[in-house]
Design an enzyme around this catalytic site. Structure first.
Site, PDB file in Angstrom:
ATOM      1  N   CYS A  77       0.846  -1.193   0.000  1.00 32.04           N
ATOM      2  CA  CYS A  77       0.000   0.000   0.000  1.00 32.04           C
ATOM      3  C   CYS A  77       0.880   1.241   0.000  1.00 32.04           C
ATOM      4  CB  CYS A  77      -0.900   0.012   1.233  1.00 32.04           C
ATOM      5  SG  CYS A  77      -1.832  -1.513   1.456  1.00 32.04           S
ATOM      6  N   SER A 103       2.731  -4.402   3.408  1.00 28.44           N
ATOM      7  CA  SER A 103       3.654  -3.283   3.580  1.00 28.44           C
ATOM      8  C   SER A 103       2.852  -2.033   3.282  1.00 28.44           C
ATOM      9  CB  SER A 103       4.820  -3.370   2.594  1.00 28.44           C
ATOM     10  OG  SER A 103       5.553  -4.548   2.784  1.00 28.44           O
ATOM     11  N   CYS A 104       3.095  -0.975   4.022  1.00 26.28           N
ATOM     12  CA  CYS A 104       2.412   0.294   3.779  1.00 26.28           C
ATOM     13  C   CYS A 104       3.429   1.401   3.950  1.00 26.28           C
ATOM     14  CB  CYS A 104       1.241   0.470   4.738  1.00 26.28           C
ATOM     15  SG  CYS A 104       0.243   1.935   4.378  1.00 26.28           S
ATOM     16  N   VAL A 105       3.610   2.177   2.899  1.00 29.34           N
ATOM     17  CA  VAL A 105       4.612   3.236   2.938  1.00 29.34           C
ATOM     18  C   VAL A 105       4.021   4.541   2.436  1.00 29.34           C
ATOM     19  CG1 VAL A 105       6.558   1.649   2.640  1.00 29.34           C
ATOM     20  CG2 VAL A 105       5.480   2.658   0.635  1.00 29.34           C
TER      21      VAL A 105
END
Length: 126
Positions: A77, A103-105
């Site tokens: 994401c 994963s969220c960045v």
């Protein structure tokens, strides 16, 4: 052999890539952004509206491959602003009830200056 997944219900690729590829029973999607395929317009100006459209687009790509959200094993994401993290999670959790790895960045800029983008990896039948 690579199988290209393409549906007119999700936005067409805006570059030299596919909406998704299936290889060896695994679907690898390109990032979906909040464009409504019917209108070609960005869906709303707030994170909730845009995240909802992203999830709809993902569902169309998954459906075209004979899968659904329960088949997703990993998401990546991208958010334009981590201040949107909580609201994004509210929308995300309605769809990814099986809690795939994620994963969220935060990123500096997303295509078309949207607020979020999501890509998925899912197990599918070939």
């Amino acid at each position: 052999m690579l199988k290209i997944i393409e549906t007119s219900k999700a936005p067409a690729a805006i570059g030299p890539y596919s909406q998704a590829i299936v290889q060896g029973g695994i679907l690898y999607s390109s990032g979906q952004i909040p464009i409504d395929a019917a209108s070609g317009e960005i869906a709303g100006e707030d994170i909730r509206s845009q995240a909802e459209q992203v999830m709809k687009n993902i569902s169309f790509v998954l459906k075209e491959a004979g899968a659904n959200f329960e088949n997703v094993v990993k998401t990546t994401c991208f958010l334009a602003d981590m201040e949107d993290f909580n609201i994004f999670n509210e929308v995300y959790s309605k769809y990814f009830v099986n809690k795939p790895a994620r994963s969220c960045v935060a990123v500096k800029t997303l295509p078309k200056n949207v607020l979020c983008e999501v890509e998925v990896i899912a197990v599918v039948k070939e």
